[in-house]
Design a protein around this motif. Structure first.
Motif, PDB file in Angstrom:
ATOM      1  N   LEU A  96      -8.897 -82.493  41.447  1.00 34.99           N
ATOM      2  CA  LEU A  96      -9.946 -83.486  41.261  1.00 34.99           C
ATOM      3  C   LEU A  96      -9.622 -84.422  40.105  1.00 34.99           C
ATOM      4  CD1 LEU A  96     -12.724 -84.372  42.293  1.00 34.99           C
ATOM      5  CD2 LEU A  96     -13.747 -82.846  40.604  1.00 34.99           C
ATOM      6  N   GLY A  97      -9.135 -83.871  38.992  1.00 32.68           N
ATOM      7  CA  GLY A  97      -8.779 -84.713  37.859  1.00 32.68           C
ATOM      8  C   GLY A  97      -7.634 -85.656  38.176  1.00 32.68           C
ATOM      9  N   VAL A 100      -8.849 -88.376  40.747  1.00 34.46           N
ATOM     10  CA  VAL A 100      -9.769 -89.369  40.172  1.00 34.46           C
ATOM     11  C   VAL A 100      -9.023 -90.342  39.273  1.00 34.46           C
ATOM     12  CG1 VAL A 100     -11.692 -89.649  38.566  1.00 34.46           C
ATOM     13  CG2 VAL A 100     -11.840 -87.961  40.386  1.00 34.46           C
ATOM     14  N   VAL A 101      -8.163 -89.826  38.401  1.00 35.06           N
ATOM     15  CA  VAL A 101      -7.403 -90.710  37.505  1.00 35.06           C
ATOM     16  C   VAL A 101      -6.472 -91.620  38.305  1.00 35.06           C
ATOM     17  CG1 VAL A 101      -5.687 -90.760  35.654  1.00 35.06           C
ATOM     18  CG2 VAL A 101      -7.572 -89.128  35.563  1.00 35.06           C
ATOM     19  N   TYR A 102      -5.769 -91.047  39.274  1.00 33.78           N
ATOM     20  CA  TYR A 102      -4.863 -91.854  40.086  1.00 33.78           C
ATOM     21  C   TYR A 102      -5.616 -92.914  40.879  1.00 33.78           C
ATOM     22  CZ  TYR A 102      -1.610 -93.136  43.770  1.00 33.78           C
ATOM     23  OH  TYR A 102      -0.828 -93.846  44.652  1.00 33.78           O
ATOM     24  N   THR A 103      -6.753 -92.554  41.461  1.00 33.04           N
ATOM     25  CA  THR A 103      -7.518 -93.502  42.263  1.00 33.04           C
ATOM     26  C   THR A 103      -8.031 -94.653  41.410  1.00 33.04           C
ATOM     27  OG1 THR A 103      -8.183 -91.743  43.784  1.00 33.04           O
ATOM     28  CG2 THR A 103      -9.509 -93.745  43.777  1.00 33.04           C
ATOM     29  N   GLN A 226      -3.858 -89.094  47.539  1.00 27.79           N
ATOM     30  CA  GLN A 226      -3.481 -88.279  46.386  1.00 27.79           C
ATOM     31  C   GLN A 226      -3.987 -86.852  46.521  1.00 27.79           C
ATOM     32  OE1 GLN A 226      -1.436 -89.055  43.840  1.00 27.79           O
ATOM     33  NE2 GLN A 226      -1.673 -86.913  43.272  1.00 27.79           N
ATOM     34  N   TRP A 227      -5.169 -86.678  47.085  1.00 31.22           N
ATOM     35  CA  TRP A 227      -5.729 -85.336  47.256  1.00 31.22           C
ATOM     36  C   TRP A 227      -4.860 -84.488  48.188  1.00 31.22           C
ATOM     37  CZ3 TRP A 227      -9.703 -82.861  44.878  1.00 31.22           C
ATOM     38  CH2 TRP A 227     -10.176 -81.688  45.462  1.00 31.22           C
ATOM     39  N   ASN A 228      -4.316 -85.106  49.224  1.00 34.47           N
ATOM     40  CA  ASN A 228      -3.494 -84.381  50.199  1.00 34.47           C
ATOM     41  C   ASN A 228      -2.008 -84.404  49.868  1.00 34.47           C
ATOM     42  OD1 ASN A 228      -5.758 -83.781  51.820  1.00 34.47           O
ATOM     43  ND2 ASN A 228      -5.624 -85.784  52.818  1.00 34.47           N
ATOM     44  N   SER A 229      -1.631 -85.027  48.769  1.00 36.52           N
ATOM     45  CA  SER A 229      -0.215 -85.114  48.416  1.00 36.52           C
ATOM     46  C   SER A 229       0.356 -83.727  48.136  1.00 36.52           C
ATOM     47  CB  SER A 229      -0.045 -86.010  47.180  1.00 36.52           C
ATOM     48  OG  SER A 229       1.317 -86.095  46.812  1.00 36.52           O
ATOM     49  N   LEU A 272     -14.201 -80.554  51.537  1.00 34.70           N
ATOM     50  CA  LEU A 272     -15.557 -80.935  51.124  1.00 34.70           C
ATOM     51  C   LEU A 272     -15.579 -82.157  50.212  1.00 34.70           C
ATOM     52  CD1 LEU A 272     -17.236 -77.437  50.571  1.00 34.70           C
ATOM     53  CD2 LEU A 272     -17.343 -78.940  52.568  1.00 34.70           C
ATOM     54  N   PRO A 273     -14.709 -82.271  49.176  1.00 38.79           N
ATOM     55  CA  PRO A 273     -14.733 -83.508  48.378  1.00 38.79           C
ATOM     56  C   PRO A 273     -14.435 -84.759  49.192  1.00 38.79           C
ATOM     57  CG  PRO A 273     -13.543 -81.779  47.218  1.00 38.79           C
ATOM     58  CD  PRO A 273     -13.783 -81.273  48.606  1.00 38.79           C
TER      59      PRO A 273
END
Length: 296
Positions: A96-97, A100-103, A226-229, A272-273
């Motif tokens: 999550l961190g 969020v930072v990358y996005t 990024q979440w799925n990377s 879920l996120p």
């Protein structure tokens, strides 16, 4: 001519036409389209339903014949085992961190680059736009070795900055935001500059709020990517305490044993996120995609 004959005659009320019934073929065609869409929705939900069912059973129960079609009673035990095996709460916060930072950084950088390519006139702008387009044709696998050597040379191996910084310049995001800025009227920019507004203030307070649909769509795409990377964080992160969700779930697959229940439960919780993010930005997402499709 008498006075009574000179009076205007009252207008007749317009005849109400009965509603035209749709032809039978049109109604059948609409019904067929709705049936196909409903079938596609059901098929797309089957993997999520299976993940939910499998996460409530033990791994051995998943290979029974026939397989279970109803939820079981092993959810809490699987959740405790998942937390004990990989520390799922910790890796969820890590992902999550990083996401969020990358996005935030990538979306801001893409918006600024897209604004520059859309509204500034400078020599070589067409060539720069062509280079941005060309980078979309370079596969990630070609960049892994030189990027790894670059991160090793600066001592960033096993760090989050090595996961975030190399891919901040997103060519897809730059092109998407450029399309959103193209139809912004130049007269408003000139008015803001005449009123004494600086370039950064004009960008943040005048231009950026007008492209919120494209920005919302970009936020969803960037966060999901990024979440799925998996490949790049797998190469960069060596400490288990720094693992992201995809890398941590990969440790559940061993040479002789695979924790299928843990994988299903972890994958279910990891979606879920993404679902919550889409629910928050769904209007901007749809509007951004339609706006990018209609603009030249």
């Amino acid at each position: 001519m008498s006075a009574t004959s000179a009076r205007p005659r009252p207008a007749r009320p317009a005849a109400v036409r009965p509603p035209v019934a749709r032809p039978l073929t049109a109604r059948l065609g609409r019904g067929a389209v709705l049936a196909v869409l409903a079938l596609g929705a059901v098929v797309s939900l089957v993997p999520f339903a299976w993940m939910l069912i499998a996460s409530t059973h033990s791994s051995s129960e998943l290979f029974h014949s026939p397989p279970p079609f109803l939820p079981g009673g092993e959810l809490l035990r699987n959740l405790a085992h998942l937390q004990q095996s990989i520390g799922f709460g910790r890796v969820l916060l890590n992902s999550l961190g990083v996401a969020v930072v990358y996005t935030a950084l990538s979306s801001l950088l893409s918006a600024m680059c897209g604004y520059g390519l859309a509204k500034y006139r400078f020599r070589g702008r067409g060539l720069l736009l062509g280079l941005v387009l060309a980078t979309m044709m370079i596969p990630l696998q070609v960049l892994l070795v030189p990027l790894f050597q670059m991160m090793a040379s600066v001592g960033w191996i096993d760090s989050y900055q090595a996961v975030i910084l190399p891919f901040l310049a997103n060519s897809f995001g730059i092109l998407l935001m450029r399309q959103g800025f193209l139809d912004f009227p130049d007269e408003l920019l000139e008015s803001a500059r005449i009123d004494g507004s600086g370039e950064l203030r004009t960008f943040y307070q005048v231009v950026l709020p007008c492209v919120r649909p494209q920005l919302g769509a970009l936020v969803i795409f960037t966060f999901m990517g990024q979440w799925n990377s998996f490949i790049w964080p797998l190469l960069m992160l060596n400490t288990e305490d720094k693992y992201t969700v995809p890398v941590a779930l990969n440790t559940l697959t061993g040479l002789t044993h695979v924790d299928y229940s843990g994988l299903m439960l972890g994958s279910l919780l990891a979606t879920l996120p993404l679902v919550l993010l889409f629910l928050v930005f769904q209007r901007q997402f749809v509007a951004g995609l339609l706006g990018g499709a209609l603009k030249g």
